[in-house]
Design a protein around this motif. Structure first.
Motif, PDB file in Angstrom:
ATOM      1  N   ARG A 169      10.270  11.174   3.689  1.00 37.53           N
ATOM      2  CA  ARG A 169       9.212  10.182   3.740  1.00 37.53           C
ATOM      3  C   ARG A 169       8.549  10.130   5.108  1.00 37.53           C
ATOM      4  O   ARG A 169       7.357   9.851   5.212  1.00 37.53           O
ATOM      5  CB  ARG A 169       9.786   8.818   3.389  1.00 37.53           C
ATOM      6  CG  ARG A 169       8.731   7.811   3.048  1.00 37.53           C
ATOM      7  CD  ARG A 169       9.373   6.627   2.419  1.00 37.53           C
ATOM      8  NE  ARG A 169       9.211   5.512   3.345  1.00 37.53           N
ATOM      9  CZ  ARG A 169       9.779   4.345   3.217  1.00 37.53           C
ATOM     10  NH1 ARG A 169      10.576   4.143   2.223  1.00 37.53           N
ATOM     11  NH2 ARG A 169       9.560   3.392   4.055  1.00 37.53           N
ATOM     12  N   ARG A 196       0.824  -1.188   0.000  1.00 35.62           N
ATOM     13  CA  ARG A 196       0.000   0.000   0.000  1.00 35.62           C
ATOM     14  C   ARG A 196       0.866   1.248   0.000  1.00 35.62           C
ATOM     15  O   ARG A 196       1.864   1.313   0.696  1.00 35.62           O
ATOM     16  CB  ARG A 196      -0.850  -0.025   1.258  1.00 35.62           C
ATOM     17  CG  ARG A 196      -2.125   0.700   1.123  1.00 35.62           C
ATOM     18  CD  ARG A 196      -2.998   0.358   2.289  1.00 35.62           C
ATOM     19  NE  ARG A 196      -3.369   1.614   2.927  1.00 35.62           N
ATOM     20  CZ  ARG A 196      -3.843   1.713   4.126  1.00 35.62           C
ATOM     21  NH1 ARG A 196      -3.966   0.651   4.871  1.00 35.62           N
ATOM     22  NH2 ARG A 196      -4.181   2.875   4.613  1.00 35.62           N
ATOM     23  N   ARG A 197       0.500   2.209  -0.811  1.00 34.00           N
ATOM     24  CA  ARG A 197       1.184   3.500  -0.915  1.00 34.00           C
ATOM     25  C   ARG A 197       2.635   3.373  -1.371  1.00 34.00           C
ATOM     26  O   ARG A 197       3.493   4.135  -0.974  1.00 34.00           O
ATOM     27  CB  ARG A 197       1.115   4.246   0.415  1.00 34.00           C
ATOM     28  CG  ARG A 197      -0.316   4.511   0.861  1.00 34.00           C
ATOM     29  CD  ARG A 197      -0.363   5.270   2.128  1.00 34.00           C
ATOM     30  NE  ARG A 197       0.062   6.640   1.839  1.00 34.00           N
ATOM     31  CZ  ARG A 197       0.360   7.522   2.764  1.00 34.00           C
ATOM     32  NH1 ARG A 197       0.294   7.197   4.030  1.00 34.00           N
ATOM     33  NH2 ARG A 197       0.732   8.725   2.432  1.00 34.00           N
ATOM     34  N   TYR A 198       2.927   2.379  -2.201  1.00 34.84           N
ATOM     35  CA  TYR A 198       4.281   2.227  -2.737  1.00 34.84           C
ATOM     36  C   TYR A 198       4.465   3.181  -3.901  1.00 34.84           C
ATOM     37  O   TYR A 198       3.652   3.220  -4.825  1.00 34.84           O
ATOM     38  CB  TYR A 198       4.528   0.790  -3.187  1.00 34.84           C
ATOM     39  CG  TYR A 198       5.898   0.582  -3.746  1.00 34.84           C
ATOM     40  CD1 TYR A 198       7.003   0.568  -2.912  1.00 34.84           C
ATOM     41  CD2 TYR A 198       6.098   0.428  -5.106  1.00 34.84           C
ATOM     42  CE1 TYR A 198       8.271   0.393  -3.418  1.00 34.84           C
ATOM     43  CE2 TYR A 198       7.355   0.246  -5.620  1.00 34.84           C
ATOM     44  CZ  TYR A 198       8.437   0.230  -4.768  1.00 34.84           C
ATOM     45  OH  TYR A 198       9.689   0.055  -5.277  1.00 34.84           O
ATOM     46  N   ASN A 199       5.535   3.924  -3.857  1.00 36.26           N
ATOM     47  CA  ASN A 199       5.826   4.879  -4.913  1.00 36.26           C
ATOM     48  C   ASN A 199       6.927   4.296  -5.802  1.00 36.26           C
ATOM     49  O   ASN A 199       8.084   4.202  -5.390  1.00 36.26           O
ATOM     50  CB  ASN A 199       6.273   6.204  -4.295  1.00 36.26           C
ATOM     51  CG  ASN A 199       6.392   7.293  -5.318  1.00 36.26           C
ATOM     52  OD1 ASN A 199       6.270   7.044  -6.518  1.00 36.26           O
ATOM     53  ND2 ASN A 199       6.627   8.502  -4.860  1.00 36.26           N
ATOM     54  N   PHE A 200       6.572   3.881  -7.016  1.00 31.05           N
ATOM     55  CA  PHE A 200       7.550   3.259  -7.902  1.00 31.05           C
ATOM     56  C   PHE A 200       8.413   4.277  -8.639  1.00 31.05           C
ATOM     57  O   PHE A 200       9.383   3.908  -9.294  1.00 31.05           O
ATOM     58  CB  PHE A 200       6.859   2.329  -8.905  1.00 31.05           C
ATOM     59  CG  PHE A 200       5.963   3.040  -9.875  1.00 31.05           C
ATOM     60  CD1 PHE A 200       6.440   3.464 -11.094  1.00 31.05           C
ATOM     61  CD2 PHE A 200       4.639   3.290  -9.559  1.00 31.05           C
ATOM     62  CE1 PHE A 200       5.627   4.129 -11.994  1.00 31.05           C
ATOM     63  CE2 PHE A 200       3.816   3.947 -10.446  1.00 31.05           C
ATOM     64  CZ  PHE A 200       4.303   4.369 -11.666  1.00 31.05           C
ATOM     65  N   ILE A 201       8.108   5.545  -8.525  1.00 28.83           N
ATOM     66  CA  ILE A 201       8.887   6.583  -9.191  1.00 28.83           C
ATOM     67  C   ILE A 201      10.212   6.818  -8.480  1.00 28.83           C
ATOM     68  O   ILE A 201      11.236   7.084  -9.111  1.00 28.83           O
ATOM     69  CB  ILE A 201       8.070   7.895  -9.270  1.00 28.83           C
ATOM     70  CG1 ILE A 201       6.826   7.701 -10.121  1.00 28.83           C
ATOM     71  CG2 ILE A 201       8.905   9.041  -9.804  1.00 28.83           C
ATOM     72  CD1 ILE A 201       7.112   7.406 -11.573  1.00 28.83           C
ATOM     73  N   ARG A 202      10.239   6.710  -7.169  1.00 29.26           N
ATOM     74  CA  ARG A 202      11.460   6.999  -6.404  1.00 29.26           C
ATOM     75  C   ARG A 202      12.636   6.113  -6.789  1.00 29.26           C
ATOM     76  O   ARG A 202      13.738   6.624  -6.997  1.00 29.26           O
ATOM     77  CB  ARG A 202      11.175   6.916  -4.918  1.00 29.26           C
ATOM     78  CG  ARG A 202      10.355   8.085  -4.439  1.00 29.26           C
ATOM     79  CD  ARG A 202      10.083   7.991  -2.968  1.00 29.26           C
ATOM     80  NE  ARG A 202       9.276   9.122  -2.528  1.00 29.26           N
ATOM     81  CZ  ARG A 202       8.633   9.173  -1.417  1.00 29.26           C
ATOM     82  NH1 ARG A 202       8.677   8.151  -0.580  1.00 29.26           N
ATOM     83  NH2 ARG A 202       7.926  10.230  -1.085  1.00 29.26           N
ATOM     84  N   ILE A 257      15.430  11.126   0.466  1.00 24.15           N
ATOM     85  CA  ILE A 257      14.139  10.443   0.320  1.00 24.15           C
ATOM     86  C   ILE A 257      13.683   9.914   1.670  1.00 24.15           C
ATOM     87  O   ILE A 257      12.511  10.047   2.031  1.00 24.15           O
ATOM     88  CB  ILE A 257      14.260   9.285  -0.701  1.00 24.15           C
ATOM     89  CG1 ILE A 257      14.298   9.813  -2.113  1.00 24.15           C
ATOM     90  CG2 ILE A 257      13.058   8.343  -0.571  1.00 24.15           C
ATOM     91  CD1 ILE A 257      14.498   8.726  -3.151  1.00 24.15           C
TER      92      ILE A 257
END
Length: 62
Positions: free
Chosen positions: A60, A2-8, A56
């Motif tokens: 976060r 949940r809420r994983y950001n693949f852009i980072r 990051i």
């Protein structure tokens, strides 16, 4: 996941590779040999990746 950001992670890889390329090219323009320029580019790549990763992680948790 949940809420994983693949852009980072993609941004981290892009910054590291662009830093290596830029530093290597600048070193070669200033007259260093190819091996020396490549080594300095690799060191700069590691430093940029570590700096970006720590930023990051700090942002976060806010």
């Amino acid at each position: 996941m949940r809420r994983y950001n693949f852009i980072r992670p993609l941004l981290l890889i892009a910054i590291a590779l662009l830093t290596k390329s830029l530093v290597t090219n600048l070193c070669m323009v200033f007259g260093l040999g190819q091996e020396t320029a490549s080594n300095l580019g690799f060191i700069a790549m590691i430093a940029a990746a570590l700096i970006f990763y720590t930023r990051i992680k700090k942002n976060r948790h806010k």
